[in-house]
Write a protein that holds these residues in place. Structure first.
Motif, PDB file in Angstrom:
ATOM      1  N   LEU A 220      73.987  70.681  32.100  1.00  8.51           N
ATOM      2  CA  LEU A 220      73.885  69.318  32.621  1.00  8.51           C
ATOM      3  C   LEU A 220      74.920  68.372  32.028  1.00  8.51           C
ATOM      4  CD1 LEU A 220      69.994  69.066  32.422  1.00  8.51           C
ATOM      5  CD2 LEU A 220      71.338  69.145  34.531  1.00  8.51           C
ATOM      6  N   GLY A 221      75.720  68.876  31.084  1.00  5.83           N
ATOM      7  CA  GLY A 221      76.705  68.016  30.429  1.00  5.83           C
ATOM      8  C   GLY A 221      76.154  67.277  29.231  1.00  5.83           C
ATOM      9  N   PHE A 222      74.956  67.657  28.779  1.00  7.63           N
ATOM     10  CA  PHE A 222      74.339  67.062  27.598  1.00  7.63           C
ATOM     11  C   PHE A 222      73.927  68.176  26.632  1.00  7.63           C
ATOM     12  CE2 PHE A 222      73.773  63.853  30.874  1.00  7.63           C
ATOM     13  CZ  PHE A 222      74.037  62.672  30.191  1.00  7.63           C
TER      14      PHE A 222
ATOM     15  N   PHE B 275      59.537  72.131  22.728  1.00  4.47           N
ATOM     16  CA  PHE B 275      60.904  72.137  22.227  1.00  4.47           C
ATOM     17  C   PHE B 275      61.249  70.761  21.659  1.00  4.47           C
ATOM     18  CE2 PHE B 275      60.909  75.463  25.412  1.00  4.47           C
ATOM     19  CZ  PHE B 275      61.728  76.455  24.892  1.00  4.47           C
ATOM     20  N   ILE B 276      62.063  70.745  20.610  1.00  6.12           N
ATOM     21  CA  ILE B 276      62.648  69.509  20.098  1.00  6.12           C
ATOM     22  C   ILE B 276      64.156  69.696  20.173  1.00  6.12           C
ATOM     23  CG2 ILE B 276      62.944  68.015  18.080  1.00  6.12           C
ATOM     24  CD1 ILE B 276      60.123  68.732  17.209  1.00  6.12           C
ATOM     25  N   GLU B 277      64.784  68.929  21.074  1.00  4.26           N
ATOM     26  CA  GLU B 277      66.201  69.114  21.375  1.00  4.26           C
ATOM     27  C   GLU B 277      66.943  67.797  21.212  1.00  4.26           C
ATOM     28  OE1 GLU B 277      66.327  72.190  24.960  1.00  4.26           O
ATOM     29  OE2 GLU B 277      64.911  70.553  25.364  1.00  4.26           O
ATOM     30  N   SER B 278      67.996  67.805  20.419  1.00  2.00           N
ATOM     31  CA  SER B 278      68.783  66.597  20.172  1.00  2.00           C
ATOM     32  C   SER B 278      70.156  66.697  20.811  1.00  2.00           C
ATOM     33  CB  SER B 278      68.959  66.374  18.662  1.00  2.00           C
ATOM     34  OG  SER B 278      67.786  65.858  18.093  1.00  2.00           O
ATOM     35  N   ASN B 279      70.506  65.655  21.567  1.00  2.00           N
ATOM     36  CA  ASN B 279      71.876  65.497  22.062  1.00  2.00           C
ATOM     37  C   ASN B 279      72.570  64.513  21.135  1.00  2.00           C
ATOM     38  OD1 ASN B 279      73.557  63.457  24.215  1.00  2.00           O
ATOM     39  ND2 ASN B 279      74.139  65.612  24.147  1.00  2.00           N
ATOM     40  N   LEU B 280      73.534  65.004  20.358  1.00  2.00           N
ATOM     41  CA  LEU B 280      74.218  64.192  19.355  1.00  2.00           C
ATOM     42  C   LEU B 280      75.445  63.547  19.997  1.00  2.00           C
ATOM     43  CD1 LEU B 280      72.618  66.523  17.814  1.00  2.00           C
ATOM     44  CD2 LEU B 280      74.243  66.175  15.969  1.00  2.00           C
ATOM     45  N   PHE B 281      75.526  62.224  19.926  1.00  2.00           N
ATOM     46  CA  PHE B 281      76.647  61.510  20.534  1.00  2.00           C
ATOM     47  C   PHE B 281      77.912  61.769  19.714  1.00  2.00           C
ATOM     48  CE2 PHE B 281      73.167  58.196  21.581  1.00  2.00           C
ATOM     49  CZ  PHE B 281      72.669  59.024  22.594  1.00  2.00           C
ATOM     50  N   GLY B 282      78.920  62.324  20.360  1.00  2.00           N
ATOM     51  CA  GLY B 282      80.187  62.577  19.679  1.00  2.00           C
ATOM     52  C   GLY B 282      80.258  63.923  18.983  1.00  2.00           C
ATOM     53  N   PHE B 283      79.274  64.804  19.241  1.00  2.00           N
ATOM     54  CA  PHE B 283      79.277  66.140  18.616  1.00  2.00           C
ATOM     55  C   PHE B 283      79.116  67.177  19.717  1.00  2.00           C
ATOM     56  CE2 PHE B 283      77.098  69.835  16.835  1.00  2.00           C
ATOM     57  CZ  PHE B 283      77.837  70.091  15.690  1.00  2.00           C
ATOM     58  N   ASN B 284      80.013  68.144  19.753  1.00  2.00           N
ATOM     59  CA  ASN B 284      79.926  69.197  20.771  1.00  2.00           C
ATOM     60  C   ASN B 284      80.474  70.498  20.204  1.00  2.00           C
ATOM     61  OD1 ASN B 284      79.495  70.563  23.134  1.00  2.00           O
ATOM     62  ND2 ASN B 284      81.289  69.731  24.198  1.00  2.00           N
ATOM     63  N   GLU B 285      79.810  70.984  19.166  1.00  2.00           N
ATOM     64  CA  GLU B 285      80.226  72.229  18.515  1.00  2.00           C
ATOM     65  C   GLU B 285      79.057  73.201  18.494  1.00  2.00           C
ATOM     66  OE1 GLU B 285      81.794  71.567  14.595  1.00  2.00           O
ATOM     67  OE2 GLU B 285      82.518  69.565  15.134  1.00  2.00           O
ATOM     68  N   GLU B 286      79.361  74.477  18.319  1.00  2.00           N
ATOM     69  CA  GLU B 286      78.310  75.461  18.070  1.00  2.00           C
ATOM     70  C   GLU B 286      77.811  75.260  16.640  1.00  2.00           C
ATOM     71  OE1 GLU B 286      76.958  77.231  20.212  1.00  2.00           O
ATOM     72  OE2 GLU B 286      78.378  77.447  21.863  1.00  2.00           O
ATOM     73  N   ALA B 287      76.509  75.253  16.471  1.00  2.00           N
ATOM     74  CA  ALA B 287      75.971  75.003  15.128  1.00  2.00           C
ATOM     75  C   ALA B 287      74.736  75.861  14.839  1.00  2.00           C
ATOM     76  CB  ALA B 287      75.622  73.521  14.989  1.00  2.00           C
ATOM     77  N   TYR B 288      74.641  77.005  15.497  1.00  2.00           N
ATOM     78  CA  TYR B 288      73.459  77.842  15.306  1.00  2.00           C
ATOM     79  C   TYR B 288      73.251  78.206  13.835  1.00  2.00           C
ATOM     80  CZ  TYR B 288      73.586  78.345  20.372  1.00  2.00           C
ATOM     81  OH  TYR B 288      73.597  78.083  21.728  1.00  2.00           O
ATOM     82  N   ASP B 289      71.999  78.093  13.422  1.00  2.00           N
ATOM     83  CA  ASP B 289      71.553  78.421  12.052  1.00  2.00           C
ATOM     84  C   ASP B 289      71.999  77.407  10.999  1.00  2.00           C
ATOM     85  OD1 ASP B 289      70.291  80.788  12.991  1.00  2.00           O
ATOM     86  OD2 ASP B 289      72.222  81.841  12.910  1.00  2.00           O
TER      87      ASP B 289
ATOM     88  N   MET C  83      69.080  61.365  32.243  1.00  2.00           N
ATOM     89  CA  MET C  83      69.646  61.547  30.908  1.00  2.00           C
ATOM     90  C   MET C  83      70.809  60.582  30.671  1.00  2.00           C
ATOM     91  SD  MET C  83      69.372  65.696  30.455  1.00  2.00           S
ATOM     92  CE  MET C  83      69.802  65.731  28.722  1.00  2.00           C
ATOM     93  N   LYS C  84      71.565  60.275  31.723  1.00  2.00           N
ATOM     94  CA  LYS C  84      72.632  59.279  31.591  1.00  2.00           C
ATOM     95  C   LYS C  84      72.043  57.903  31.266  1.00  2.00           C
ATOM     96  CE  LYS C  84      76.186  61.387  34.543  1.00  2.00           C
ATOM     97  NZ  LYS C  84      76.945  61.268  35.816  1.00  2.00           N
ATOM     98  N   GLN C  85      70.915  57.574  31.922  1.00  2.00           N
ATOM     99  CA  GLN C  85      70.242  56.309  31.639  1.00  2.00           C
ATOM    100  C   GLN C  85      69.700  56.293  30.203  1.00  2.00           C
ATOM    101  OE1 GLN C  85      67.300  55.067  34.571  1.00  2.00           O
ATOM    102  NE2 GLN C  85      68.503  55.977  36.229  1.00  2.00           N
ATOM    103  N   ASP C  86      69.111  57.427  29.787  1.00  3.32           N
ATOM    104  CA  ASP C  86      68.582  57.533  28.424  1.00  3.32           C
ATOM    105  C   ASP C  86      69.695  57.319  27.400  1.00  3.32           C
ATOM    106  OD1 ASP C  86      66.051  58.170  29.428  1.00  3.32           O
ATOM    107  OD2 ASP C  86      66.398  60.335  29.284  1.00  3.32           O
ATOM    108  N   GLU C  87      70.824  57.964  27.642  1.00  8.21           N
ATOM    109  CA  GLU C  87      71.961  57.857  26.723  1.00  8.21           C
ATOM    110  C   GLU C  87      72.415  56.403  26.597  1.00  8.21           C
ATOM    111  OE1 GLU C  87      76.179  60.167  26.093  1.00  8.21           O
ATOM    112  OE2 GLU C  87      75.719  59.418  28.107  1.00  8.21           O
TER     113      GLU C  87
END
Length: 310
Positions: free
Chosen positions: A203-205, A254-268, A295-299
């Motif tokens: 979804l781009g988020f 589920f608890i899922e965070s979309n971090l503004f300005g972060f788009n990296e793999e961070a598993y574990d 989600m755009k409105q939420d952001e």
């Protein structure tokens, strides 16, 4: 600060000097607990003695009532707060069947005295056995003059009792502002980044999925303004607590965070979320495009919220 895990009975003398001993379970280390520890810290500084806090590895209700208990803090979160308050030693007593069978007098003789307490600091409602006997009113009788006792009165905030039960109710109701007022800081959940369904990426988020202690208090289902730390850095974020109803997954939360300005793999990687504001409930959308629009409105709403705070 040193963390010492104990199992009853206590063996050798743990400390070379007498100690100032603060007693309590301290779930959340909220404003009331902070006041108690500040009083104990001042006494420790005045007497040039170490400040020792004793807590348990689980809530006594888990043993007494064999019931499931949810917690505001896990041990790591509790220890972090204690260290910031200037505690020298955090004693974590293993609360088991043998320990819970201690009489009030045995608790004082075999725990408090054996630890070398010069002064004991505890809240007005602290108990060390059956509450009609092992209470603060009767503490001096069991102490027999061997140590000083400081009984800290009930703490309130704007007429609201400051207590772990009240804070848990606020969190589960999505009242993160009230929880923050009573805790003295935003509610925190920590864990690691786990593998999710990657629907956010589509979804781009993109989201980081929190893997957390299952006995932690979980906020009410919905979307929140949060701050999330990954790879040692904090980001403003929007966090969803829910069942992914649009994706038809109604079984697992589920608890899922979309971090503004972060788009990296961070598993574990280690992950910490601070919760600030509940913005809306969970909605089942007709399709993923509707979800993306929301989600755009939420952001936008959450970015505006943090811009106003800064």
């Amino acid at each position: 600060m040193h963390i010492i895990h104990l199992t009853y009975p206590i063996g050798e003398k743990l400390f070379p000097t007498n100690i100032i001993l603060a007693l309590g379970f301290f779930d959340g280390v909220h404003l009331g607990h902070q006041q108690l520890i500040k009083i104990a810290k001042k006494k420790a500084d005045d007497k040039h003695l170490p400040l020792v806090v004793m807590t348990f590895d689980r809530h006594p209700k888990e043993v007494y009532q064999n019931s499931q208990v949810t917690y505001i803090d896990n041990l790591g979160e509790k220890a972090y707060k204690m260290q910031k308050l200037g505690v020298d030693y955090l004693l974590v007593m293993h609360f088991n069947e043998q320990f819970c069978q201690l009489t009030a007098q045995e608790f004082v003789d075999n725990i408090v005295v054996k630890l070398g307490a010069d002064t004991v600091v505890a809240g007005f409602d602290y108990t060390y056995g059956p509450k009609d006997i092992a209470n603060m009113k009767n503490f001096p009788k069991f102490a027999r003059g061997r140590f000083e006792i400081i009984d800290v009165p009930k703490q309130s905030y704007d007429g609201q009792k400051i207590g772990s039960t009240e804070i848990k109710k606020a969190i589960t109701a999505g009242q993160m502002d009230l929880a923050q007022k009573l805790l003295g800081a935003p509610y925190v959940m920590s864990g690691t980044v786990g593998h999710g369904l990657r629907n956010g990426h589509k979804l781009g988020f993109p989201t980081a999925n929190l893997v957390w202690d299952t006995n932690k208090v979980v906020p009410k289902v919905g979307v929140y303004a949060t701050r999330t730390k990954i790879k040692g850095q904090w980001y403003d974020s929007m966090t969803s607590v829910g069942y992914n109803v649009t994706i038809n997954d109604n079984k697992k939360i589920f608890i899922e965070s979309n971090l503004f300005g972060f788009n990296e793999e961070a598993y574990d990687e280690d992950m910490v979320i601070k919760w600030y504001k509940y913005t809306r409930g969970e909605i089942k959308f007709a399709n993923l495009n509707e979800l993306k629009m929301q989600m755009k409105q939420d952001e936008a709403e959450i970015k505006a919220y943090f811009a106003q705070r800064n």
